[in-house]
Design a protein around this motif. Structure first.
Motif: not given
Length: 328
Positions: A192-211
């Motif tokens: 139930s928590i995995q999706a939240q953390v994966v979504n956080l990774f994607q949000e941070l990638q979009d915001k900060l340009g991370l690879s």
């Protein structure tokens, strides 16, 4: 001169650990070939998923990319610079640009430090900013990963697994890296928590340009977050392709078996589909099979598979596979 689209380029990477015999006088009797000729590229602002069974060398590859392990061979280029031979002093400024998020969100955090101290430690170690600037940066990072400001004075044991992983992510972001190696970052969390953390990774990638180099064994998670996927088996990459292409047209028998093991949330479809069951266990990396490492477990193996290692060859549409069934 234009900037390369690839942030990270790895060529023929090898990490072999010596096996020693003797107590006083030690002699090398062999080596564990944890990573044995791995090559891949990671584009800027993108995610490469690295998947495979436990013991196939995924985490060792991630540590080697960060130069946290001694390389036995190959080359690593990061942000256009060859860092293969860089010593500890040369790596210090480079490490600001490459960070890691670990699998265990509790074991990777110092239980005697508060969240503020944990997140701010990289800034202190690299002497970035004044004490006041560091406090402001920590507050910003804590907020960025979805935690409340008053959590900064608490200790790791006061948080849930998902919150601890957010703390680890905040710490990884402290030095504003361009690359984050994610080593099974959600496998220890509740579903139930995995999706939240994966979504956080994607949000941070979009915001900060991370690879991201996203290491995982859960193919469903990898499919959700990665643009490209590389499948690894016993120290070698056996197939790589764009995400949709790989899941739609898996070519290597090992990839086919991995995908067949992923359950489909439909009882009718699940009951009617064929399963490519892989027999046996992963061989020892100290004594890997000759030829294709997968051939002892492969239901489609032919004589050539046990004699000659297949090369990773182009299969069209950005797809590459190391299999003799496809001219390898």
């Amino acid at each position: 001169m234009s900037e390369s689209k690839n942030l990270l380029e790895v060529e023929d990477l090898k990490v072999h650990f010596p096996v020693l015999r003797g107590i006083v006088i030690k002699s090398e009797i062999g080596s564990i070939k944890a990573v044995d000729g791995v090559s891949f590229a990671l584009e800027r602002g993108k995610t490469l998923g690295l998947v495979g069974e436990s013991g196939c060398g995924k985490s060792t590859t991630g540590l080697a990319v960060l130069r946290m392990l001694t390389l036995s061979g190959g080359r690593i280029r990061f942000e256009g610079n060859d860092i293969t031979e860089a010593d500890a002093e040369a790596m210090r400024p480079i490490r600001r640009r490459m960070q890691m998020v670990y699998q265990d969100p509790y074991g990777s955090l110092n239980p005697r430090m508060t969240v503020a101290d944990i997140v701010g430690e990289p800034l202190v170690v690299h002497r970035i900013g004044t004490a006041a600037e560091q406090r402001d940066a920590v507050a910003e990072l804590i907020s960025l990963v979805g935690l409340k400001p008053d959590m900064a004075t608490r200790y790791p044991h006061e948080f849930s697994g998902g919150q601890r992983q957010r703390i680890g992510i905040a710490r990884a972001l402290a030095l504003r890296p361009s690359l984050i190696v994610c080593d099974e970052p959600v496998s220890a969390l509740d579903v139930s928590i995995q999706a939240q953390v994966v979504n956080l990774f994607q949000e941070l990638q979009d915001k900060l340009g991370l690879s991201y180099l996203f290491i995982a064994h859960d193919l469903a998670v990898v499919r959700h977050i990665s643009e490209r996927v590389a499948v690894m088996y016993l120290g070698r990459i056996v197939e790589t392709a764009e995400r949709t292409e790989l899941y739609k047209r898996p070519l290597h028998p090992y990839t086919q078996a991995l995908l067949a093991a992923v359950p489909i949330p439909s009882p009718a479809v699940e009951a009617g589909r064929a399963h490519a069951v892989v027999q046996g266990e992963v061989p020892s990396p100290m004594n890997p099979p000759r030829g294709c490492h997968f051939h002892p477990r492969c239901p489609q193996a032919v004589k050539t598979c046990s004699e000659t290692p297949p090369k990773l060859r182009d299969a069209g549409n950005g797809h590459a596979v190391a299999c003799h069934l496809y001219g390898g």
